[in-house]
Write a protein that holds these residues in place. Structure first.
Motif, PDB file in Angstrom:
ATOM      1  N   LYS A 210      -5.695 -98.585 -55.873  1.00 46.75           N
ATOM      2  CA  LYS A 210      -4.080 -98.774 -55.724  1.00 46.75           C
ATOM      3  C   LYS A 210      -3.881 -99.713 -54.418  1.00 46.75           C
ATOM      4  N   VAL A 211      -4.801-100.202 -53.841  1.00 50.63           N
ATOM      5  CA  VAL A 211      -4.601-100.866 -52.494  1.00 50.63           C
ATOM      6  C   VAL A 211      -5.406-102.166 -52.709  1.00 50.63           C
ATOM      7  N   PRO A 212      -4.694-103.406 -53.250  1.00 51.22           N
ATOM      8  CA  PRO A 212      -5.443-104.778 -53.041  1.00 51.22           C
ATOM      9  C   PRO A 212      -5.943-105.061 -51.965  1.00 51.22           C
ATOM     10  N   GLU A 213      -7.042-105.869 -51.909  1.00 52.48           N
ATOM     11  CA  GLU A 213      -7.767-106.059 -50.903  1.00 52.48           C
ATOM     12  C   GLU A 213      -6.578-107.000 -49.838  1.00 52.48           C
ATOM     13  N   TRP A 214      -5.880-107.952 -50.460  1.00 55.55           N
ATOM     14  CA  TRP A 214      -5.095-108.739 -49.441  1.00 55.55           C
ATOM     15  C   TRP A 214      -4.128-107.749 -48.597  1.00 55.55           C
ATOM     16  N   GLU A 215      -3.509-106.596 -49.197  1.00 53.66           N
ATOM     17  CA  GLU A 215      -2.777-105.663 -48.413  1.00 53.66           C
ATOM     18  C   GLU A 215      -3.815-105.187 -47.263  1.00 53.66           C
ATOM     19  N   GLN A 216      -4.914-104.794 -47.511  1.00 55.61           N
ATOM     20  CA  GLN A 216      -6.017-104.667 -46.469  1.00 55.61           C
ATOM     21  C   GLN A 216      -6.397-105.353 -45.406  1.00 55.61           C
ATOM     22  N   VAL A 217      -6.392-106.764 -45.647  1.00 60.53           N
ATOM     23  CA  VAL A 217      -6.598-107.613 -44.978  1.00 60.53           C
ATOM     24  C   VAL A 217      -5.404-107.833 -43.796  1.00 60.53           C
ATOM     25  N   LEU A 218      -4.204-107.999 -44.585  1.00 59.98           N
ATOM     26  CA  LEU A 218      -2.925-107.904 -43.879  1.00 59.98           C
ATOM     27  C   LEU A 218      -2.890-106.560 -42.720  1.00 59.98           C
ATOM     28  N   SER A 219      -3.551-105.614 -43.243  1.00 61.75           N
ATOM     29  CA  SER A 219      -3.387-104.450 -42.421  1.00 61.75           C
ATOM     30  C   SER A 219      -4.314-104.697 -40.952  1.00 61.75           C
ATOM     31  N   ALA A 220      -5.291-105.156 -41.035  1.00 58.58           N
ATOM     32  CA  ALA A 220      -6.159-105.747 -39.983  1.00 58.58           C
ATOM     33  C   ALA A 220      -5.548-106.629 -39.272  1.00 58.58           C
ATOM     34  N   GLY A 221      -4.810-107.743 -39.633  1.00 56.77           N
ATOM     35  CA  GLY A 221      -3.936-108.480 -39.008  1.00 56.77           C
ATOM     36  C   GLY A 221      -3.259-107.746 -38.167  1.00 56.77           C
ATOM     37  N   ALA A 222      -2.499-106.863 -38.651  1.00 53.92           N
ATOM     38  CA  ALA A 222      -1.455-106.299 -38.077  1.00 53.92           C
ATOM     39  C   ALA A 222      -2.150-105.188 -36.904  1.00 53.92           C
ATOM     40  N   ALA A 223      -3.493-104.756 -37.180  1.00 50.91           N
ATOM     41  CA  ALA A 223      -3.966-104.127 -36.076  1.00 50.91           C
ATOM     42  C   ALA A 223      -4.068-105.165 -34.890  1.00 50.91           C
ATOM     43  N   CYS A 224      -4.333-106.246 -35.008  1.00 49.91           N
ATOM     44  CA  CYS A 224      -4.652-107.342 -33.993  1.00 49.91           C
ATOM     45  C   CYS A 224      -3.388-107.585 -33.310  1.00 49.91           C
ATOM     46  N   GLN A 225      -2.260-107.738 -34.025  1.00 48.12           N
ATOM     47  CA  GLN A 225      -0.899-107.808 -33.399  1.00 48.12           C
ATOM     48  C   GLN A 225      -0.471-106.578 -32.578  1.00 48.12           C
ATOM     49  N   ASN A 226      -0.742-105.548 -32.885  1.00 45.56           N
ATOM     50  CA  ASN A 226      -0.424-104.156 -32.428  1.00 45.56           C
ATOM     51  C   ASN A 226      -1.402-104.324 -30.828  1.00 45.56           C
TER      52      ASN A 226
ATOM     53  N   ARG B 104      -2.034 -97.562 -35.526  1.00 41.09           N
ATOM     54  CA  ARG B 104      -0.959 -96.875 -36.092  1.00 41.09           C
ATOM     55  C   ARG B 104      -0.192 -98.135 -37.013  1.00 41.09           C
ATOM     56  N   VAL B 105      -0.856 -99.026 -37.480  1.00 44.23           N
ATOM     57  CA  VAL B 105      -0.466-100.206 -38.011  1.00 44.23           C
ATOM     58  C   VAL B 105      -0.152 -99.642 -39.590  1.00 44.23           C
ATOM     59  N   PRO B 106       0.893-100.307 -40.399  1.00 45.59           N
ATOM     60  CA  PRO B 106       0.903 -99.861 -41.950  1.00 45.59           C
ATOM     61  C   PRO B 106      -0.540 -99.982 -42.487  1.00 45.59           C
ATOM     62  N   ASP B 107      -0.767 -98.816 -43.412  1.00 43.30           N
ATOM     63  CA  ASP B 107      -2.119 -98.737 -43.855  1.00 43.30           C
ATOM     64  C   ASP B 107      -1.802 -98.186 -45.308  1.00 43.30           C
ATOM     65  N   HIS B 108      -1.511 -98.676 -46.401  1.00 46.21           N
ATOM     66  CA  HIS B 108      -1.061 -98.267 -47.367  1.00 46.21           C
ATOM     67  C   HIS B 108      -2.449 -97.445 -47.936  1.00 46.21           C
ATOM     68  N   GLY B 109      -2.426 -96.229 -48.424  1.00 41.63           N
ATOM     69  CA  GLY B 109      -3.542 -95.439 -48.731  1.00 41.63           C
ATOM     70  C   GLY B 109      -4.122 -94.809 -47.736  1.00 41.63           C
ATOM     71  N   LYS B 110      -3.954 -94.980 -46.315  1.00 47.36           N
ATOM     72  CA  LYS B 110      -4.403 -94.506 -45.408  1.00 47.36           C
ATOM     73  C   LYS B 110      -5.845 -94.662 -45.325  1.00 47.36           C
ATOM     74  N   ILE B 111      -6.386 -95.871 -45.515  1.00 47.05           N
ATOM     75  CA  ILE B 111      -7.701 -96.079 -45.687  1.00 47.05           C
ATOM     76  C   ILE B 111      -8.494 -96.641 -44.744  1.00 47.05           C
ATOM     77  N   GLY B 112      -7.695 -97.177 -43.728  1.00 43.42           N
ATOM     78  CA  GLY B 112      -8.294 -97.846 -42.163  1.00 43.42           C
ATOM     79  C   GLY B 112      -9.027 -98.822 -42.587  1.00 43.42           C
ATOM     80  N   PRO B 113      -8.621-100.066 -43.220  1.00 42.06           N
ATOM     81  CA  PRO B 113      -9.376-101.062 -43.490  1.00 42.06           C
ATOM     82  C   PRO B 113      -9.813-102.049 -42.424  1.00 42.06           C
TER      83      PRO B 113
END
Length: 189
Positions: free
Chosen positions: A107-123, A39-48
């Motif tokens: 439209k979704v920079p790699e950095w945002e995708q990496v941050l999304s994975a970090g947010a998954a860890c936090q959740n 359920r983390v923020p995921d710009h583009g709904k790509i599940g990186p």
């Protein structure tokens, strides 16, 4: 402040992997933990990101692989060090490897995708805490090892965001010293 969610977040503490014990999450609780990560923020709904679960005997089998790799990388390793590596994943009843899996996206920079994975860890940490478990997010040597990446079937674009150890706790974790928050705040004017 009288906000239950804020109080909950402020009470979260990492519990060292060595202080975790059985039982770990049930299948139903694990489902809640993984759905929370999803359920983390995921710009583009790509599940990186993706998750690799280590439970039961798989923890021991993977630990044996870690020990063999550790010996290859450390020819002078002591038996105690090798034994520690062999039992590393047995420190908790559940270990979740969170894999950052960025994709080329216009439209979704790699950095945002990496941050999304970090947010998954936090959740995962927050959901574990909400369910009454202790957890620790670690990136030790094996998170950066090419042999381990191969054993986990990581692609060349993927990296381990963290190994999250989850289990029960016998005692409340101690508060730890944190950096001074005021030294980390700048007000833009």
């Amino acid at each position: 402040m009288n906000n239950t969610i804020s109080d909950f977040i402020l009470a979260r503490r990492s519990v060292t992997a060595k202080d975790l014990c059985a039982p770990g999450p049930s299948e139903e609780q694990l489902d809640i933990i993984l759905r929370s990560a999803h359920r983390v923020p995921d710009h583009g709904k790509i599940g990186p990101w993706r998750f690799v679960l280590f439970q039961d005997d798989a923890r021991d089998r993977f630990g044996k692989k870690l020990a063999r790799r550790f010996v290859k990388k450390n020819e002078n390793a002591t038996e105690a060090q090798i034994e520690f590596e062999r039992h590393r994943f047995l420190r908790a009843p559940l270990v979740i490897a969170v894999v950052s899996s960025p994709i080329d996206h216009p439209k979704v920079p790699e950095w945002e995708q990496v941050l999304s994975a970090g947010a998954a860890c936090q959740n995962i940490l927050l959901a574990s805490h909400a369910l009454g478990f202790g957890a620790q997010w670690l990136t030790e040597w094996y998170a950066f090892d090419k042999y381990v990446a191969k054993k986990l079937k990581l692609t060349s674009a993927e990296k381990i965001a963290g190994f999250i150890y989850i289990g029960s706790v016998d005692k409340k974790p101690d508060e730890r010293t944190r950096p001074d928050l005021n030294q980390r705040i700048t007000v833009y004017r």
